[in-house]
Design an enzyme around this catalytic site. Structure first.
Site, PDB file in Angstrom:
ATOM      1  N   HIS A 188       1.032  -1.304   0.205  1.00 47.17           N
ATOM      2  CA  HIS A 188       0.048  -0.102   0.070  1.00 47.17           C
ATOM      3  C   HIS A 188       0.898   1.226  -0.057  1.00 47.17           C
ATOM      4  O   HIS A 188       1.893   1.569   0.867  1.00 47.17           O
ATOM      5  CB  HIS A 188      -0.779   0.078   1.279  1.00 47.17           C
ATOM      6  CG  HIS A 188      -2.149  -0.935   1.071  1.00 47.17           C
ATOM      7  ND1 HIS A 188      -3.271  -0.312   1.360  1.00 47.17           N
ATOM      8  CD2 HIS A 188      -2.079  -2.154   0.734  1.00 47.17           C
ATOM      9  CE1 HIS A 188      -4.087  -1.586   1.126  1.00 47.17           C
ATOM     10  NE2 HIS A 188      -3.468  -2.682   0.794  1.00 47.17           N
ATOM     11  N   TYR A 232      -9.251   5.695   6.654  1.00 46.10           N
ATOM     12  CA  TYR A 232      -9.576   6.320   8.078  1.00 46.10           C
ATOM     13  C   TYR A 232     -10.416   7.469   8.056  1.00 46.10           C
ATOM     14  O   TYR A 232     -10.477   8.384   7.474  1.00 46.10           O
ATOM     15  CB  TYR A 232      -8.390   6.925   8.727  1.00 46.10           C
ATOM     16  CG  TYR A 232      -7.202   5.791   8.812  1.00 46.10           C
ATOM     17  CD1 TYR A 232      -6.332   5.313   7.595  1.00 46.10           C
ATOM     18  CD2 TYR A 232      -6.868   5.192   9.887  1.00 46.10           C
ATOM     19  CE1 TYR A 232      -5.516   4.399   7.747  1.00 46.10           C
ATOM     20  CE2 TYR A 232      -5.812   4.209  10.114  1.00 46.10           C
ATOM     21  CZ  TYR A 232      -5.060   4.029   9.213  1.00 46.10           C
ATOM     22  OH  TYR A 232      -3.889   3.069   9.171  1.00 46.10           O
ATOM     23  N   PRO A 261      -4.493   0.580  18.611  1.00 47.05           N
ATOM     24  CA  PRO A 261      -4.300   0.167  17.361  1.00 47.05           C
ATOM     25  C   PRO A 261      -4.318   0.990  16.151  1.00 47.05           C
ATOM     26  O   PRO A 261      -3.961   0.805  15.070  1.00 47.05           O
ATOM     27  CB  PRO A 261      -5.395  -1.029  17.253  1.00 47.05           C
ATOM     28  CG  PRO A 261      -6.398  -0.571  18.332  1.00 47.05           C
ATOM     29  CD  PRO A 261      -5.992   0.109  19.229  1.00 47.05           C
ATOM     30  N   LYS A 317       0.490  -0.269  14.899  1.00 43.96           N
ATOM     31  CA  LYS A 317       2.161  -0.314  15.203  1.00 43.96           C
ATOM     32  C   LYS A 317       2.465  -1.417  16.406  1.00 43.96           C
ATOM     33  O   LYS A 317       3.810  -1.652  16.275  1.00 43.96           O
ATOM     34  CB  LYS A 317       2.429   1.148  16.088  1.00 43.96           C
ATOM     35  CG  LYS A 317       2.676   2.188  14.969  1.00 43.96           C
ATOM     36  CD  LYS A 317       3.657   2.327  14.153  1.00 43.96           C
ATOM     37  CE  LYS A 317       3.709   3.076  13.088  1.00 43.96           C
ATOM     38  NZ  LYS A 317       4.342   2.700  11.788  1.00 43.96           N
ATOM     39  N   TYR A 334       4.108   6.592   9.993  1.00 39.19           N
ATOM     40  CA  TYR A 334       3.144   5.418   9.361  1.00 39.19           C
ATOM     41  C   TYR A 334       4.162   4.201   8.744  1.00 39.19           C
ATOM     42  O   TYR A 334       3.827   3.238   9.076  1.00 39.19           O
ATOM     43  CB  TYR A 334       2.279   6.169   8.460  1.00 39.19           C
ATOM     44  CG  TYR A 334       1.153   5.333   8.243  1.00 39.19           C
ATOM     45  CD1 TYR A 334       0.149   4.808   9.128  1.00 39.19           C
ATOM     46  CD2 TYR A 334       1.038   4.331   6.887  1.00 39.19           C
ATOM     47  CE1 TYR A 334      -0.870   3.845   8.918  1.00 39.19           C
ATOM     48  CE2 TYR A 334      -0.052   3.685   6.528  1.00 39.19           C
ATOM     49  CZ  TYR A 334      -1.011   3.397   7.546  1.00 39.19           C
ATOM     50  OH  TYR A 334      -2.191   2.524   7.515  1.00 39.19           O
TER      51      TYR A 334
HETATM   52  P1  RFL Z   1       1.124 -11.431  21.696  1.00 40.92           P
HETATM   53  O1  RFL Z   1       0.473 -11.587  20.061  1.00 40.92           O
HETATM   54  O2  RFL Z   1      -0.126 -11.245  22.722  1.00 40.92           O
HETATM   55  O3  RFL Z   1       1.504 -12.766  22.165  1.00 40.92           O
HETATM   56  C1  RFL Z   1       1.974 -13.244  23.363  1.00 40.92           C
HETATM   57  C2  RFL Z   1       1.714 -14.680  23.533  1.00 40.92           C
HETATM   58  O4  RFL Z   1       2.071 -15.170  24.879  1.00 40.92           O
HETATM   59  C3  RFL Z   1       1.295 -16.339  25.378  1.00 40.92           C
HETATM   60  N1  RFL Z   1       1.317 -16.244  26.623  1.00 40.92           N
HETATM   61  C4  RFL Z   1       1.755 -17.318  27.501  1.00 40.92           C
HETATM   62  N2  RFL Z   1       2.615 -18.391  26.864  1.00 40.92           N
HETATM   63  C5  RFL Z   1       3.200 -19.122  27.826  1.00 40.92           C
HETATM   64  N3  RFL Z   1       3.108 -18.941  29.180  1.00 40.92           N
HETATM   65  C6  RFL Z   1       2.349 -17.933  29.719  1.00 40.92           C
HETATM   66  N4  RFL Z   1       2.043 -17.787  30.863  1.00 40.92           N
HETATM   67  C7  RFL Z   1       1.606 -17.093  28.829  1.00 40.92           C
HETATM   68  N5  RFL Z   1       0.869 -15.844  28.943  1.00 40.92           N
HETATM   69  C8  RFL Z   1       0.533 -15.385  27.748  1.00 40.92           C
HETATM   70  C9  RFL Z   1      -0.127 -15.654  24.599  1.00 40.92           C
HETATM   71  O5  RFL Z   1      -1.054 -17.054  24.587  1.00 40.92           O
HETATM   72  C10 RFL Z   1       0.180 -14.957  23.129  1.00 40.92           C
HETATM   73  O6  RFL Z   1       0.090 -16.162  22.251  1.00 40.92           O
HETATM   74  O7  RFL Z   1       2.232 -10.363  21.901  1.00 40.92           O
HETATM   75  P2  RFL Z   1       3.611 -10.001  20.666  1.00 40.92           P
HETATM   76  O8  RFL Z   1       4.297 -11.256  20.399  1.00 40.92           O
HETATM   77  O9  RFL Z   1       4.206  -9.005  21.693  1.00 40.92           O
HETATM   78  O10 RFL Z   1       2.698  -9.328  19.713  1.00 40.92           O
HETATM   79  C11 RFL Z   1       2.315  -8.043  19.897  1.00 40.92           C
HETATM   80  C12 RFL Z   1       1.027  -7.966  18.719  1.00 40.92           C
HETATM   81  O11 RFL Z   1       0.339  -9.315  18.721  1.00 40.92           O
HETATM   82  C13 RFL Z   1       0.198  -6.684  18.818  1.00 40.92           C
HETATM   83  O12 RFL Z   1       0.757  -5.929  19.280  1.00 40.92           O
HETATM   84  C14 RFL Z   1      -0.751  -6.504  17.693  1.00 40.92           C
HETATM   85  O13 RFL Z   1      -1.475  -7.429  17.314  1.00 40.92           O
HETATM   86  C15 RFL Z   1      -1.219  -5.012  17.752  1.00 40.92           C
HETATM   87  N6  RFL Z   1      -2.023  -4.753  16.409  1.00 40.92           N
HETATM   88  C16 RFL Z   1      -1.476  -4.095  15.427  1.00 40.92           C
HETATM   89  N7  RFL Z   1      -0.113  -3.980  15.415  1.00 40.92           N
HETATM   90  C17 RFL Z   1       0.177  -3.679  14.106  1.00 40.92           C
HETATM   91  O14 RFL Z   1       1.768  -3.593  14.037  1.00 40.92           O
HETATM   92  N8  RFL Z   1      -0.153  -3.381  12.960  1.00 40.92           N
HETATM   93  C18 RFL Z   1      -1.618  -3.438  13.088  1.00 40.92           C
HETATM   94  O15 RFL Z   1      -2.294  -3.260  12.029  1.00 40.92           O
HETATM   95  C19 RFL Z   1      -2.332  -3.783  14.445  1.00 40.92           C
HETATM   96  N9  RFL Z   1      -3.667  -4.166  14.398  1.00 40.92           N
HETATM   97  C20 RFL Z   1      -3.548  -4.844  16.584  1.00 40.92           C
HETATM   98  C21 RFL Z   1      -4.381  -4.444  15.409  1.00 40.92           C
HETATM   99  C22 RFL Z   1      -4.011  -5.437  17.750  1.00 40.92           C
HETATM  100  C23 RFL Z   1      -5.706  -5.310  17.749  1.00 40.92           C
HETATM  101  N10 RFL Z   1      -6.178  -6.066  18.896  1.00 40.92           N
HETATM  102  C24 RFL Z   1      -7.078  -7.099  18.876  1.00 40.92           C
HETATM  103  C25 RFL Z   1      -5.624  -5.943  20.022  1.00 40.92           C
HETATM  104  C26 RFL Z   1      -5.458  -4.391  15.329  1.00 40.92           C
HETATM  105  C27 RFL Z   1      -6.154  -4.973  16.471  1.00 40.92           C
HETATM  106  C28 RFL Z   1      -7.801  -4.845  16.507  1.00 40.92           C
HETATM  107  C1  PHB Z   2      -6.097  -3.600  10.114  1.00 33.21           C
HETATM  108  O1  PHB Z   2      -6.122  -4.181   9.042  1.00 33.21           O
HETATM  109  O2  PHB Z   2      -6.334  -4.569  11.046  1.00 33.21           O
HETATM  110  C2  PHB Z   2      -5.822  -2.198  10.396  1.00 33.21           C
HETATM  111  C3  PHB Z   2      -5.376  -1.441   9.432  1.00 33.21           C
HETATM  112  C4  PHB Z   2      -4.844  -0.005   9.726  1.00 33.21           C
HETATM  113  C5  PHB Z   2      -4.758   0.133  11.329  1.00 33.21           C
HETATM  114  C6  PHB Z   2      -5.226  -0.702  12.124  1.00 33.21           C
HETATM  115  C7  PHB Z   2      -5.493  -2.070  11.796  1.00 33.21           C
HETATM  116  O3  PHB Z   2      -4.444   1.510  11.456  1.00 33.21           O
END
Ligand code: RFL
Ligand code: PHB
Length: 391
Positions: free
Chosen positions: A72, A199, A292, A296, A384
């Site tokens: 993108h 957005y 989110p 990031k 970004y």
């Molecule tokens: P995670 O992915 O939460 O993984 C942690 C893992 O640890 C396990 N765990 C354990 N394992 C063993 N023993 C224990 N006692 C444990 N306790 C926990 C858990 O089961 C899990 O599998 O953390 P990590 O690796 O730091 O990764 C972080 C990312 O997952 C998170 O920051 C992103 O998903 C955030 N996020 C986005 N990030 C982006 O860079 N770009 C995006 O577009 C973006 N969109 C989003 C997002 C997060 C969202 N939500 C649902 C929070 C959109 C959404 C809606």
């Molecule tokens: C997504 O595709 O989940 C998404 C896209 C843009 C954002 C956050 C999440 O800023």
């Protein structure tokens, strides 16, 4: 059981790190609380910085993103009844973001580890002892207690994990901000209504249109913190998405289809500056959370484990701890900049439930200024696509 590095958590942070250490010939064991299916099916991030994709390629796991990642070059901001195209690629001298679901990143990284038996699912870690000596990581395997002895623990276990909880509260330096709204996220079997991520600042609240593929839409609307996904019928959700995403722009129609998943995400900014405690190192969501809006969280996790793997490589190759000793300081420099960006984009796009007319005018004036100033837009775009890594 013994290893060099015990990695807790098979999210992006833990999985990237496991691959980096494997490539450097450093032994690790990765312990994940949930089952493999649960981890792969968890719907989360979608937008990857160029640097996070390049890192995936560098560590030999770039095939999937190369084939299916959607590049993108820009995004649409929709406000005041108009589209404003932010040409991220032009504004940053050729850098882009890549839409590739976190589910795919996690699946690709797990597949790369599969032939080495150093990753265990359904093995929750229950205790970490001897944090300042040779840590002992207690976990359960088939319901039986096991102890893993190691040199270092990489706490990649997310916001609710055990690693940060092992640090005495008095030693934790925490900064936190909770927002007065949440996101209701939808994954739907429907062609994206726009090939560009939108957005939208609407008087009913923020809305976002993204995608996972040419066939799957990923959509979000701002809701109040006490709202629930059950309060929204599919029809009501589609109508609200169409209203907020259309936002006065002529002929906008949302493509509807079966909703595969919907859920609420609370919005929080959080930093635990204590990223090291003895021989435990926190990385990713275990140490920090961003709302989110800026896309990031996953990207920040990659920045952390690049620094951590550099430190561990230096330790095992040369017996030096220079990088490990400055791990937190190095990571926090980038983390705080990204926290600022995520807070900024969030507060600019979401009218709070108690926002005054003046507050909303200020949001629109900020968007108007940025969208129409090359210098303003370039500052947004630079963040970004991703700030440079420390290492
Ligand atoms: P995670 O992915 O939460 O993984 C942690 C893992 O640890 C396990 N765990 C354990 N394992 C063993 N023993 C224990 N006692 C444990 N306790 C926990 C858990 O089961 C899990 O599998 O953390 P990590 O690796 O730091 O990764 C972080 C990312 O997952 C998170 O920051 C992103 O998903 C955030 N996020 C986005 N990030 C982006 O860079 N770009 C995006 O577009 C973006 N969109 C989003 C997002 C997060 C969202 N939500 C649902 C929070 C959109 C959404 C809606
Ligand atoms: C997504 O595709 O989940 C998404 C896209 C843009 C954002 C956050 C999440 O800023």
């Amino acid at each position: 059981m013994k290893t060099d590095v015990a990695i807790i958590g098979a999210g992006p942070a833990g999985l990237y790190l496991a691959q980096m250490l494997h490539n450097a010939g450093i032994n690790s064991v990765l312990l994940e609380a949930k089952s493999e299916d649960y981890v792969i099916d968890r719907v989360r991030a979608g937008v990857m910085e160029q640097g996070a994709v390049d890192t995936l390629k560098e560590i030999g796991v770039g095939e999937g993103v190369e084939k299916d990642g959607l590049v993108h070059d820009g995004i649409i901001w929709r406000f005041d009844g108009q589209d404003h195209y932010i040409d991220v690629q032009k504004l940053t001298g050729g850098r882009s973001v890549i839409v590739y679901g976190q589910q795919s990143v996690v699946r690709d990284l797990i597949n790369a580890r599969r032939k080495y038996s150093d990753i265990h699912f359904s093995t929750p870690v229950t205790k970490i002892e001897d944090t300042h000596g040779k840590p002992k990581v207690h976990f359960e395997l088939d319901g039986k207690p096991v102890v893993l002895e190691c040199d270092f623990v990489a706490g990649c276990d997310g916001f609710h994990g055990i690693s940060r909880q092992t640090i005495p509260e008095a030693e934790q330096k925490i900064f936190e901000h909770v927002y007065p709204y949440s996101w209701l996220g939808v994954l739907a079997e429907a062609k994206p209504s726009s090939h560009v991520v939108i957005y939208s600042h609407h008087e009913n609240g923020f809305a976002l249109s993204s995608m996972r593929s040419e066939e799957i839409s990923r959509l979000y609307i701002q809701v109040n913190n006490d709202d629930s996904a059950d309060n929204w019928s599919d029809d009501a959700l589609w109508d609200e998405l169409e209203l907020r995403l259309g936002n006065g722009v002529k002929d906008f129609k949302i493509n509807r289809g079966p909703i595969l998943q919907k859920g609420i995400t609370p919005m929080r900014s959080y930093v635990c500056e204590t990223m090291r405690y003895g021989n435990i190192f926190l990385a990713g969501d275990a140490a920090h959370i961003v709302p989110p809006t800026g896309a990031k969280g996953l990207n920040l996790a990659v920045g952390d484990v690049r620094v951590l793997s550099a430190g561990l490589k230096e330790y095992y190759a040369e017996g030096k701890t220079e990088w490990l000793d400055k791990y937190a300081e190095t990571c926090l420099d980038r983390i705080w900049k990204v926290e600022r960006f995520s807070w900024w984009t969030t507060t600019m796009f979401h009218p709070a439930p108690d926002a005054s007319d003046f507050d909303v005018k200020m949001q629109l004036a900020s968007l108007n200024y940025l969208a129409n100033s090359e210098i303003g837009a370039a500052s947004f775009a630079e963040n970004y696509v991703g700030l440079p890594y420390a290492v």
